[in-house]
Design a protein around this motif. Structure first.
Motif, PDB file in Angstrom:
ATOM      1  N   ASP A 220     -37.539 -35.772  35.030  1.00 30.40           N
ATOM      2  CA  ASP A 220     -36.172 -36.094  35.407  1.00 30.40           C
ATOM      3  C   ASP A 220     -36.152 -36.910  36.704  1.00 30.40           C
ATOM      4  OD1 ASP A 220     -34.847 -34.956  33.250  1.00 30.40           O
ATOM      5  OD2 ASP A 220     -34.922 -32.946  34.126  1.00 30.40           O
ATOM      6  N   PRO A 221     -34.966 -37.348  37.137  1.00 33.24           N
ATOM      7  CA  PRO A 221     -34.900 -38.095  38.393  1.00 33.24           C
ATOM      8  C   PRO A 221     -35.547 -37.301  39.525  1.00 33.24           C
ATOM      9  CG  PRO A 221     -32.811 -38.261  37.236  1.00 33.24           C
ATOM     10  CD  PRO A 221     -33.647 -37.275  36.469  1.00 33.24           C
ATOM     11  N   SER A 222     -36.573 -37.858  40.108  1.00 35.14           N
ATOM     12  CA  SER A 222     -37.336 -37.165  41.149  1.00 35.14           C
ATOM     13  C   SER A 222     -38.148 -38.209  41.884  1.00 35.14           C
ATOM     14  CB  SER A 222     -38.240 -36.085  40.535  1.00 35.14           C
ATOM     15  OG  SER A 222     -39.092 -36.622  39.546  1.00 35.14           O
ATOM     16  N   ASP A 223     -38.815 -37.775  42.944  1.00 34.17           N
ATOM     17  CA  ASP A 223     -39.464 -38.739  43.830  1.00 34.17           C
ATOM     18  C   ASP A 223     -40.828 -38.224  44.267  1.00 34.17           C
ATOM     19  OD1 ASP A 223     -40.151 -40.659  45.648  1.00 34.17           O
ATOM     20  OD2 ASP A 223     -38.386 -40.422  46.926  1.00 34.17           O
ATOM     21  N   PRO A 224     -41.924 -38.842  43.821  1.00 34.52           N
ATOM     22  CA  PRO A 224     -43.246 -38.414  44.268  1.00 34.52           C
ATOM     23  C   PRO A 224     -43.508 -38.706  45.741  1.00 34.52           C
ATOM     24  CG  PRO A 224     -43.420 -40.400  42.953  1.00 34.52           C
ATOM     25  CD  PRO A 224     -41.993 -39.950  42.850  1.00 34.52           C
ATOM     26  N   LEU A 225     -42.578 -39.422  46.378  1.00 31.79           N
ATOM     27  CA  LEU A 225     -42.696 -39.693  47.816  1.00 31.79           C
ATOM     28  C   LEU A 225     -41.773 -38.801  48.638  1.00 31.79           C
ATOM     29  CD1 LEU A 225     -42.865 -43.612  47.915  1.00 31.79           C
ATOM     30  CD2 LEU A 225     -44.686 -41.953  47.545  1.00 31.79           C
ATOM     31  N   ALA A 226     -41.233 -37.746  48.036  1.00 32.45           N
ATOM     32  CA  ALA A 226     -40.260 -36.905  48.739  1.00 32.45           C
ATOM     33  C   ALA A 226     -40.856 -36.246  49.976  1.00 32.45           C
ATOM     34  CB  ALA A 226     -39.696 -35.846  47.790  1.00 32.45           C
ATOM     35  N   VAL A 227     -42.093 -35.762  49.885  1.00 36.42           N
ATOM     36  CA  VAL A 227     -42.689 -35.104  51.050  1.00 36.42           C
ATOM     37  C   VAL A 227     -42.998 -36.111  52.166  1.00 36.42           C
ATOM     38  CG1 VAL A 227     -44.551 -33.631  51.880  1.00 36.42           C
ATOM     39  CG2 VAL A 227     -43.528 -33.189  49.649  1.00 36.42           C
ATOM     40  N   PRO A 228     -43.597 -37.279  51.861  1.00 34.60           N
ATOM     41  CA  PRO A 228     -43.730 -38.272  52.938  1.00 34.60           C
ATOM     42  C   PRO A 228     -42.395 -38.660  53.571  1.00 34.60           C
ATOM     43  CG  PRO A 228     -45.134 -38.873  51.095  1.00 34.60           C
ATOM     44  CD  PRO A 228     -44.301 -37.712  50.637  1.00 34.60           C
ATOM     45  N   LYS A 229     -41.347 -38.748  52.764  1.00 35.16           N
ATOM     46  CA  LYS A 229     -40.031 -39.081  53.322  1.00 35.16           C
ATOM     47  C   LYS A 229     -39.523 -37.955  54.217  1.00 35.16           C
ATOM     48  CE  LYS A 229     -38.658 -42.248  49.623  1.00 35.16           C
ATOM     49  NZ  LYS A 229     -37.776 -42.487  48.444  1.00 35.16           N
ATOM     50  N   ALA A 230     -39.799 -36.704  53.826  1.00 38.50           N
ATOM     51  CA  ALA A 230     -39.408 -35.578  54.675  1.00 38.50           C
ATOM     52  C   ALA A 230     -40.195 -35.587  55.982  1.00 38.50           C
ATOM     53  CB  ALA A 230     -39.624 -34.264  53.925  1.00 38.50           C
ATOM     54  N   ARG A 231     -41.491 -35.909  55.891  1.00 32.85           N
ATOM     55  CA  ARG A 231     -42.299 -36.050  57.104  1.00 32.85           C
ATOM     56  C   ARG A 231     -41.660 -37.044  58.061  1.00 32.85           C
ATOM     57  NH1 ARG A 231     -47.195 -39.648  55.843  1.00 32.85           N
ATOM     58  NH2 ARG A 231     -45.376 -40.988  55.562  1.00 32.85           N
ATOM     59  N   ASP A 232     -41.290 -38.210  57.536  1.00 38.23           N
ATOM     60  CA  ASP A 232     -40.703 -39.244  58.389  1.00 38.23           C
ATOM     61  C   ASP A 232     -39.351 -38.802  58.942  1.00 38.23           C
ATOM     62  OD1 ASP A 232     -42.926 -40.715  57.744  1.00 38.23           O
ATOM     63  OD2 ASP A 232     -41.897 -42.007  56.294  1.00 38.23           O
TER      64      ASP A 232
END
Length: 266
Positions: A220-232
């Protein structure tokens, strides 16, 4: 800053997603067995799926992006309701837990909180505890506070080692219940679960001890970069780098380092 994403369903993602995640700092991921969008109707389908994520996905992650890929194996709650099939899957579960890239049991938990789901959850908790393996627990999409309470009650009733369990998909409505235990807490940065800023708000309010962020990254709509984005986002909000590193690297490393098969180099 290196990242371990402890809940990525990369079987559903493209090769480009692996490459993007690696460029963003994800050096290691854990792929839990999960409901892949359509109910399976025979045990053999599970065994084929387990082989795919253990073998093909582990090789693909390394080949295309140099990502260390590990797996947890389990019967997720939705398909536990097919009791005859579920019994056949759980009978063979231990042989998959002995495979090299398998670092735990999961994801297990509740969907509709049926008798069959509770049976499968308790049985897999005991299997994991006997083998001293980490466990990823799925809290339900609907009636989440009530489902989380039931999960906590069963964990306590089974008297298993809570430090090897992560209760995942937490929100502001479940965190207080999950914190009654000695389990780890996961926050899935994913539409319909929790937004990045909301998860960071909870970390600011409750602290970072035993707290883990993950992306899910499924069909489904999701983001494999979600954790790097949270880090930033944490760095942009003024968090010091060591605390951010604790959340996105040290915490998931410490949790999965409880597994004898987790060999990622710190």
């Amino acid at each position: 800053m290196r990242i371990i994403d402890p809940h990525m369903h990369m079987v559903s993602r493209s090769t480009d997603d692996y490459e993007r995640a690696r460029r963003a700092g994800v050096e290691c991921c854990i792929e839990p067995a999960f409901w892949s969008g359509q109910d399976k109707h025979n045990a053999g389908a599970f065994f084929d799926y387990f082989e795919q994520i253990i073998g093909h996905e582990t090789r693909r992650a390394d080949r295309v992006a140099g990502i260390d890929h590990y797996v947890t194996i389990g019967l997720e709650p939705k398909e536990a309701n097919y009791r005859e099939m579920a019994e056949a899957v759980l009978e063979r579960l231990p042989e998959y837990l002995d495979r090299d890239p398998v670092v735990g049991v999961g994801e297990i938990g509740l969907d509709q909180d049926t008798e069959d789901e509770e049976w499968a959850f308790r049985k897999q908790l005991r299997i994991a505890d006997e083998r001293e393996l980490p466990v990823i627990v799925h809290t339900p999409h609907e009636n989440k506070p009530e489902g989380t309470r039931r999960i906590v009650d069963m964990i306590e009733d089974e008297d298993v080692t809570q430090e090897r369990i992560i209760i995942d998909h937490n929100t502001e409505r479940t965190i207080d219940t999950a914190l009654e235990t000695d389990c780890w807490l996961g926050f899935t940065l994913y539409p319909g679960k929790i937004a990045i800023d909301d998860a960071i708000d909870l970390l600011e309010a409750y602290g970072t001890e035993k707290m883990i962020l993950n992306s899910a990254a499924d069909w489904d709509p999701s983001d494999p970069l979600a954790v790097p984005k949270a880090r930033d986002a944490m760095l942009d909000r003024g968090w010091d780098r060591e605390t951010v590193r604790r959340v996105v690297f040290e915490n998931p490393y410490e949790f999965f380092d409880q597994s004898p098969n987790f060999e990622y180099a710190r």
